[in-house]
Each structure stands twice: as C-alpha cells, then as structure tokens.
Design an enzyme around this catalytic site. Structure first.
Site, PDB file in Angstrom:
ATOM      1  N   LYS A 200       3.580  -7.981  -7.285  1.00 55.91           N
ATOM      2  CA  LYS A 200       2.934  -7.567  -6.037  1.00 55.91           C
ATOM      3  C   LYS A 200       2.809  -8.795  -5.148  1.00 55.91           C
ATOM      4  O   LYS A 200       2.184  -9.783  -5.517  1.00 55.91           O
ATOM      5  CB  LYS A 200       1.563  -6.987  -6.350  1.00 55.91           C
ATOM      6  CG  LYS A 200       0.781  -6.584  -5.118  1.00 55.91           C
ATOM      7  CD  LYS A 200      -0.469  -5.830  -5.523  1.00 55.91           C
ATOM      8  CE  LYS A 200      -1.301  -5.476  -4.321  1.00 55.91           C
ATOM      9  NZ  LYS A 200      -2.533  -4.764  -4.702  1.00 55.91           N
ATOM     10  N   LYS A 252       6.180  -4.268  -5.330  1.00 53.49           N
ATOM     11  CA  LYS A 252       5.461  -3.884  -4.117  1.00 53.49           C
ATOM     12  C   LYS A 252       5.356  -5.056  -3.165  1.00 53.49           C
ATOM     13  O   LYS A 252       5.011  -6.139  -3.618  1.00 53.49           O
ATOM     14  CB  LYS A 252       4.073  -3.440  -4.556  1.00 53.49           C
ATOM     15  CG  LYS A 252       3.130  -3.102  -3.450  1.00 53.49           C
ATOM     16  CD  LYS A 252       1.804  -2.740  -4.048  1.00 53.49           C
ATOM     17  CE  LYS A 252       0.820  -2.472  -2.935  1.00 53.49           C
ATOM     18  NZ  LYS A 252      -0.482  -2.174  -3.436  1.00 53.49           N
TER      19      LYS A 252
HETATM   20  C1  PBG Z   1      -5.196  -3.234  -3.953  1.00 51.57           C
HETATM   21  C2  PBG Z   1      -4.116  -2.496  -3.277  1.00 51.57           C
HETATM   22  C3  PBG Z   1      -3.536  -2.776  -2.031  1.00 51.57           C
HETATM   23  C4  PBG Z   1      -2.583  -1.798  -1.789  1.00 51.57           C
HETATM   24  C5  PBG Z   1      -2.596  -0.936  -2.876  1.00 51.57           C
HETATM   25  N1  PBG Z   1      -3.534  -1.402  -3.804  1.00 51.57           N
HETATM   26  C6  PBG Z   1      -3.864  -3.722  -0.968  1.00 51.57           C
HETATM   27  C7  PBG Z   1      -3.929  -5.143  -1.088  1.00 51.57           C
HETATM   28  O1  PBG Z   1      -3.386  -5.783  -1.975  1.00 51.57           O
HETATM   29  O2  PBG Z   1      -4.572  -5.658  -0.187  1.00 51.57           O
HETATM   30  C8  PBG Z   1      -1.733  -1.713  -0.571  1.00 51.57           C
HETATM   31  C9  PBG Z   1      -1.003  -0.468  -0.369  1.00 51.57           C
HETATM   32  C10 PBG Z   1      -0.432  -0.310   0.983  1.00 51.57           C
HETATM   33  O3  PBG Z   1      -0.417  -1.235   1.815  1.00 51.57           O
HETATM   34  O4  PBG Z   1       0.053   0.796   1.233  1.00 51.57           O
HETATM   35  N2  PBG Z   1      -6.007  -2.431  -4.746  1.00 51.57           N
END
Ligand code: PBG
Length: 328
Positions: A200, A252
């Site tokens: 991520k 992601k």
């Molecule tokens: C954190 C989380 C995030 C997203 C999903 N789970 C945000 C982050 O890391 O700030 C982002 C998903 C998206 O942007 O669609 N729990």
C-alpha cells in the site's frame, strides 16, 4: 503469389465477433468488490462531493446498497465505519467496541446478505483515532507499531465475532497479518480469512477517501505506507504477508501501480487483488463531468487494465454499476 505482409494481425480485429473471440481478459461481476461507507447517526445518505455517486450510508441505505450489489453479482463488500467525532479517541477504542459503528454495520450486512457474497471489513484504526493515524502514537508522536498490533488483534476478533468473512488488514504495520491471524485462531476463528493490503503506497490518490471517512489526519502516512518509487520493497512486503498467513494479497492504488500488480502476480500462488482507489475514481468522474472523457469506456478500460496486469479481484466504487452492465 504472396503479397507482403503475409502475417496480418489485423485479421483478428476485423469484426466485433472476431474481436470477442480472441479477447484475452474479460471482466466478471464476481471479481469486483464494492467498498461501502457507513456513517454513524446519519438520517439520510450523504453524498461525498469528491466522489460523485458515492455516499456515506445510513444503516438502512447500507442494507439496500448491499442488496443491490449482491443482485448484480458483485463478489464482495468492503465495509468502512465512520464514527461521530465524539467517538474518536487517541487509541481508536470505538473500533473494538461490539456496539461501534463498524461492528454494527458488519452485523447488518450479515443479516441482509449473509453468505451470498463475501463480507469484508477494514481492520485499521484510522477512522477511529482522533489524530487519524492507522495506529496509536508513541510519546514522540510516531506511530507505535507493536502497541498497534495488540489493538489490531482485538479488533480482528471483534470483527470476526460480528460475522465478517474476511478482514482487510490495511494499516501497513509490520506483523499485522500475523498478529491478526494468531488472535483469530486463538479465539476460534480459524476460518475467518485475511486480505492483506500487502503493498500500500503513500501516494496522492487517497484524498477523496479521507473526505469520505472524515479523516482527522494531519500530515501523512509515509512512516508506514510505502514510497511510490519502490517495487522490490513491495515484493518483500508481499513475502512477509504470505509467510504470516495472508489468504489474499492486495496492491493499492491500482492503475498507477500496474507493474507492481504484475510482479506480485508472478511471485505468489495465492489470489492477487488490487484497489482502484478514490482518487482513481474521482479523476474519471471529474473528467467525464467536464465532457473530456467517455466515462463508461474509461471505467471498463481501467478495470480491464488492472485485470490484465494480474489482479483477479478488484475493489472499485463502480462495482455495482459495472456488474449490472456486464450482466444485462
Ligand atoms: C486506511 C485506508 C485508506 C484507504 C482504504 N483504507 C486510506 C489511507 O491510507 O489514508 C483508501 C481508499 C481509497 O482512497 O479509496 N484504512
């Protein structure tokens, strides 16, 4: 008499039927997962301005959206809980509360759609902490990895108890998959699976999501999420998550990281997922609203590209719409 060129790839592009016959990647509803936001104390669904078409749900509208998604054949639902401000604190304790908004929402989904799809929940603290970080803070203000793991372990059991089939370990703490796995097994939830947000990235594409969950975050997540230039590091994260017992690994965001998806796909034998995040969604919607892009084709093309790169599961805010389009 042969005429040059003898070999003509264009032969296979001549009619729609031929093109359909040789199509290498075709989307299917069952591989799409719909993220959903449940907001505590809401009377009416509330639109998210940076994500046209996406709302914060009430408990009632959540059930309806889940039902619609399942009718369209969507493969899974990923639930995020958005608590009221007074339920946020430094340790995100409301995330562990069986009466907390996320756990309540999981139960609602179980009651509404049961085993007819895969009910997933976000195993992370950022929606619940007053500072908006994915974990608890140490005295120096940094995110305390190991103290956070202990909380994730409890949170995992709370979500499994509420009936989630699969937990989305999204916090990017070292050891989060193993900590959740051990806690689940110890509590008798051997069959609750873990979708690891293995790679991520700390990029710019989460902006609209942070508005959707009313994130309290100041600053960024660079001390725990990955740096966008790094690919080999993603493989290291994936190896660790597999070793810790992840059932599925995810990359992601999706479209800006197709090379990472492809590399992960080559590396593992478990399913690979990708998350088409809020910023990817917002870019297409905004361009389409301006008449600058063909919305439906851009959506299909982006999802197909993510699949072609190697993701067999895709989280997308367009899941229901695309599933409906594919079916009818
Ligand atoms: C954190 C989380 C995030 C997203 C999903 N789970 C945000 C982050 O890391 O700030 C982002 C998903 C998206 O942007 O669609 N729990």
């Amino acid at each position: 008499m042969s005429s040059f060129p003898d070999i003509r790839p264009r032969r296979l592009r001549r009619t729609p039927a031929i093109r359909r016959l040789v199509e290498e990647n075709r989307l299917a509803p069952a591989e799409l997962v719909l993220p959903l936001f449940l907001k505590e104390g809401l009377a009416e669904p509330r639109p998210i301005s940076s994500m046209p078409g996406v709302v914060q749900h009430t408990r009632e509208s959540l059930r309806k959206a889940a039902h619609e998604a399942v009718s369209a054949g969507v493969g899974g639902l990923m639930l995020y809980g958005v608590p009221t401000d007074d339920h946020k604190d430094a340790t995100g304790s409301y995330g562990l509360d069986p009466a907390g908004i996320l756990n309540v929402g999981i139960r609602d989904l179980v009651a509404e759609v049961g085993d007819s799809t895969v009910i997933m929940s976000d195993l992370c603290l950022d929606e619940f902490t007053s500072h908006g970080h994915c974990g608890v803070l140490a005295a120096d203000g940094s995110v305390d990895n190991d103290a956070t793991l202990a909380i994730y372990a409890e949170m995992a059991v709370a979500q499994a108890s509420a009936g989630a089939h699969m937990l989305g370990a999204s916090g990017m703490m070292d050891g989060q998959v193993g900590a959740a796995r051990r806690a689940l097994d110890k509590a008798g939830f051997q069959d609750t699976s873990i979708l690891a947000y293995a790679a991520k990235y700390a990029g710019a594409f989460y902006g609209p999501f942070r508005a959707a969950v009313e994130s309290s975050l100041q600053g960024d997540r660079r001390q725990y999420q990955q740096d966008p230039p790094n690919l080999r590091e993603a493989l290291r994260e994936v190896d660790l998550d597999v070793a810790e017992g992840a059932d599925i690994v995810m990359v992601k965001p999706a479209l800006p990281y197709l090379d990472v998806i492809a590399a992960v796909r080559d590396r593992v034998t478990i399913p690979v997922a990708a998350y088409q995040v809020s910023g990817e969604y917002a870019m297409v919607e905004a361009a389409a609203a301006n008449g600058w892009i063909d919305r439906d084709r851009a959506i299909t093309e982006s999802l197909t590209a993510i699949k072609r790169a190697g993701a067999q599961i895709i989280l997308t805010y367009w899941a229901t719409e695309v599933a409906q389009r594919l079916r009818y």
